[in-house]
Motif scaffolding. Structure first.
Motif, PDB file in Angstrom:
ATOM      1  N   ASN A 243      -2.589  -5.261  -8.898  1.00  0.00           N
ATOM      2  CA  ASN A 243      -2.064  -6.171  -7.783  1.00  0.00           C
ATOM      3  C   ASN A 243      -2.624  -5.670  -6.289  1.00  0.00           C
ATOM      4  N   LEU A 244      -3.118  -4.383  -6.303  1.00  0.00           N
ATOM      5  CA  LEU A 244      -4.105  -3.911  -4.923  1.00  0.00           C
ATOM      6  C   LEU A 244      -5.419  -4.705  -4.924  1.00  0.00           C
ATOM      7  N   ILE A 245      -5.904  -4.796  -6.001  1.00  0.00           N
ATOM      8  CA  ILE A 245      -7.216  -5.810  -6.193  1.00  0.00           C
ATOM      9  C   ILE A 245      -6.964  -7.091  -5.338  1.00  0.00           C
ATOM     10  N   PHE A 246      -6.008  -7.705  -5.925  1.00  0.00           N
ATOM     11  CA  PHE A 246      -5.700  -9.104  -5.335  1.00  0.00           C
ATOM     12  C   PHE A 246      -5.215  -8.995  -3.993  1.00  0.00           C
ATOM     13  N   VAL A 247      -4.476  -8.057  -3.600  1.00  0.00           N
ATOM     14  CA  VAL A 247      -4.067  -8.016  -2.109  1.00  0.00           C
ATOM     15  C   VAL A 247      -4.973  -7.626  -1.315  1.00  0.00           C
ATOM     16  N   ASP A 248      -6.105  -6.992  -1.796  1.00  0.00           N
ATOM     17  CA  ASP A 248      -7.155  -6.612  -0.830  1.00  0.00           C
ATOM     18  C   ASP A 248      -8.105  -8.028  -0.626  1.00  0.00           C
ATOM     19  N   LEU A 249      -8.206  -8.865  -1.841  1.00  0.00           N
ATOM     20  CA  LEU A 249      -8.875 -10.026  -1.655  1.00  0.00           C
ATOM     21  C   LEU A 249      -8.034 -11.054  -0.662  1.00  0.00           C
ATOM     22  N   MET A 250      -6.834 -10.859  -0.535  1.00  0.00           N
ATOM     23  CA  MET A 250      -5.931 -11.764   0.302  1.00  0.00           C
ATOM     24  C   MET A 250      -6.089 -11.125   1.870  1.00  0.00           C
ATOM     25  N   ILE A 251      -6.065  -9.931   1.777  1.00  0.00           N
ATOM     26  CA  ILE A 251      -6.264  -9.308   3.106  1.00  0.00           C
ATOM     27  C   ILE A 251      -7.524  -9.594   3.814  1.00  0.00           C
ATOM     28  N   ARG A 252      -8.608  -9.562   3.004  1.00  0.00           N
ATOM     29  CA  ARG A 252     -10.065  -9.879   3.556  1.00  0.00           C
ATOM     30  C   ARG A 252     -10.022 -11.521   4.029  1.00  0.00           C
ATOM     31  N   ARG A 253      -9.364 -12.435   3.052  1.00  0.00           N
ATOM     32  CA  ARG A 253      -9.139 -13.804   3.723  1.00  0.00           C
ATOM     33  C   ARG A 253      -8.374 -13.816   5.109  1.00  0.00           C
ATOM     34  N   GLU A 254      -7.601 -13.081   4.945  1.00  0.00           N
ATOM     35  CA  GLU A 254      -6.742 -13.084   6.078  1.00  0.00           C
ATOM     36  C   GLU A 254      -7.423 -12.716   7.416  1.00  0.00           C
ATOM     37  N   GLU A 255      -8.206 -11.631   7.246  1.00  0.00           N
ATOM     38  CA  GLU A 255      -9.099 -10.949   8.147  1.00  0.00           C
ATOM     39  C   GLU A 255      -9.963 -12.045   8.903  1.00  0.00           C
ATOM     40  N   LYS A 256     -10.649 -12.808   7.835  1.00  0.00           N
ATOM     41  CA  LYS A 256     -11.563 -13.764   8.623  1.00  0.00           C
ATOM     42  C   LYS A 256     -10.938 -14.778   9.326  1.00  0.00           C
ATOM     43  N   GLN A 257      -9.330 -15.429   8.899  1.00  0.00           N
ATOM     44  CA  GLN A 257      -8.769 -16.009   9.764  1.00  0.00           C
ATOM     45  C   GLN A 257      -8.470 -15.218  11.127  1.00  0.00           C
ATOM     46  N   LEU A 258      -8.094 -14.096  11.167  1.00  0.00           N
ATOM     47  CA  LEU A 258      -7.998 -13.231  12.330  1.00  0.00           C
ATOM     48  C   LEU A 258      -8.771 -13.212  13.325  1.00  0.00           C
ATOM     49  N   ALA A 259     -10.159 -13.242  12.510  1.00  0.00           N
ATOM     50  CA  ALA A 259     -11.443 -13.046  13.575  1.00  0.00           C
ATOM     51  C   ALA A 259     -11.840 -14.327  14.163  1.00  0.00           C
ATOM     52  N   HIS A 260     -11.649 -15.711  13.435  1.00  0.00           N
ATOM     53  CA  HIS A 260     -11.654 -16.893  13.988  1.00  0.00           C
ATOM     54  C   HIS A 260     -10.470 -17.115  15.106  1.00  0.00           C
ATOM     55  N   GLU A 261      -9.526 -16.732  14.802  1.00  0.00           N
ATOM     56  CA  GLU A 261      -8.318 -17.053  15.849  1.00  0.00           C
ATOM     57  C   GLU A 261      -8.376 -15.995  17.127  1.00  0.00           C
ATOM     58  N   PHE A 262      -8.909 -15.088  16.842  1.00  0.00           N
ATOM     59  CA  PHE A 262      -8.556 -13.788  17.924  1.00  0.00           C
ATOM     60  C   PHE A 262      -9.892 -13.140  18.620  1.00  0.00           C
ATOM     61  N   GLY A 263     -11.026 -13.615  17.891  1.00  0.00           N
ATOM     62  CA  GLY A 263     -12.380 -13.118  18.286  1.00  0.00           C
ATOM     63  C   GLY A 263     -12.410 -11.809  18.787  1.00  0.00           C
ATOM     64  N   ARG A 264     -12.739 -11.434  19.890  1.00  0.00           N
ATOM     65  CA  ARG A 264     -13.313 -10.264  20.265  1.00  0.00           C
ATOM     66  C   ARG A 264     -12.007  -9.267  20.266  1.00  0.00           C
ATOM     67  N   GLU A 265     -10.845  -9.581  20.806  1.00  0.00           N
ATOM     68  CA  GLU A 265      -9.662  -8.951  20.658  1.00  0.00           C
ATOM     69  C   GLU A 265      -9.420  -8.516  18.876  1.00  0.00           C
ATOM     70  N   TRP A 266      -9.725  -9.036  18.053  1.00  0.00           N
ATOM     71  CA  TRP A 266      -9.661  -8.878  16.668  1.00  0.00           C
ATOM     72  C   TRP A 266     -10.726  -7.678  16.274  1.00  0.00           C
ATOM     73  N   MET A 267     -12.135  -8.014  16.727  1.00  0.00           N
ATOM     74  CA  MET A 267     -12.919  -7.155  16.462  1.00  0.00           C
ATOM     75  C   MET A 267     -12.919  -5.853  16.875  1.00  0.00           C
ATOM     76  N   SER A 268     -12.500  -5.682  18.298  1.00  0.00           N
ATOM     77  CA  SER A 268     -12.206  -4.457  18.755  1.00  0.00           C
ATOM     78  C   SER A 268     -10.988  -3.843  18.031  1.00  0.00           C
ATOM     79  N   TYR A 269      -9.886  -4.399  17.762  1.00  0.00           N
ATOM     80  CA  TYR A 269      -8.956  -3.898  16.930  1.00  0.00           C
ATOM     81  C   TYR A 269      -9.436  -3.603  15.587  1.00  0.00           C
ATOM     82  N   ARG A 270     -10.180  -4.121  14.900  1.00  0.00           N
ATOM     83  CA  ARG A 270     -10.840  -3.997  13.308  1.00  0.00           C
ATOM     84  C   ARG A 270     -11.665  -2.817  13.444  1.00  0.00           C
TER      85      ARG A 270
END
Length: 158
Positions: A124-151
């Motif tokens: 389950n954790l392997i699949f969740v990590d893949l989902m998180i990585r997909r969500e992080e791409k969406q966050l990078a696209h949506e929030f740009g520099r704010e996301w990068m700073s947070y990340r």
């Protein structure tokens, strides 16, 4: 009044999560039984199970409360419109997954003493990590520099 409602919603939501996860752990016990694998029980595993369950539940309630305070949905099929960086999100970018998919999952399979449940949790954790990585791409696209700073200042898990 709103804080009380948000806290109640957070508690109820996460009681539901615990019930679903125990169903998952019960599936692990059924797999154990089918495969002839002996479960395990000890004072140590029971204590560890309770510790993981309590920590996971409290982390999830805290994180869900922050979502509700921002008038966001905890479960949403569309990307969120706000980036939450306060509360438990100061320590983990994914406290909902950390509390639920790691701590509550692990606590429930330890509580039921299921070796197959531990394997299922790891998968389950392997699949969740893949989902998180997909969500992080969406966050990078949506929030740009704010996301990068947070990340750059907050870890994915812990």
């Amino acid at each position: 009044m709103t804080k009380t409602v948000n806290l109640l919603k957070s508690l109820l939501h996460n009681f539901g999560v615990v019930l679903v996860v125990f169903g998952f752990a019960f599936l692990g016990r059924k797999i154990d039984s089918f495969l002839g694998i002996t479960g395990f029980h000890s004072v140590f595993t029971t204590a560890a199970a309770w510790l993981f369950l309590v920590i996971g539940f409290l982390v999830r309630v805290w994180a869900a409360f922050h979502f509700y305070e921002q008038r966001m949905k905890v479960i949403s099929l569309v990307p969120q419109k706000k980036l939450i960086t306060t509360g438990p999100f100061r320590y983990s970018r994914n406290p909902l997954y950390l509390g639920g998919n790691l701590f509550i999952f692990l606590g429930s399979v330890l509580f039921l003493g299921s070796p197959a449940g531990i394997v299922l949790t790891a998968i389950n954790l392997i699949f969740v990590d893949l989902m998180i990585r997909r969500e992080e791409k969406q966050l990078a696209h949506e929030f740009g520099r704010e996301w990068m700073s947070y990340r750059n200042r907050v870890r994915r898990w812990l």
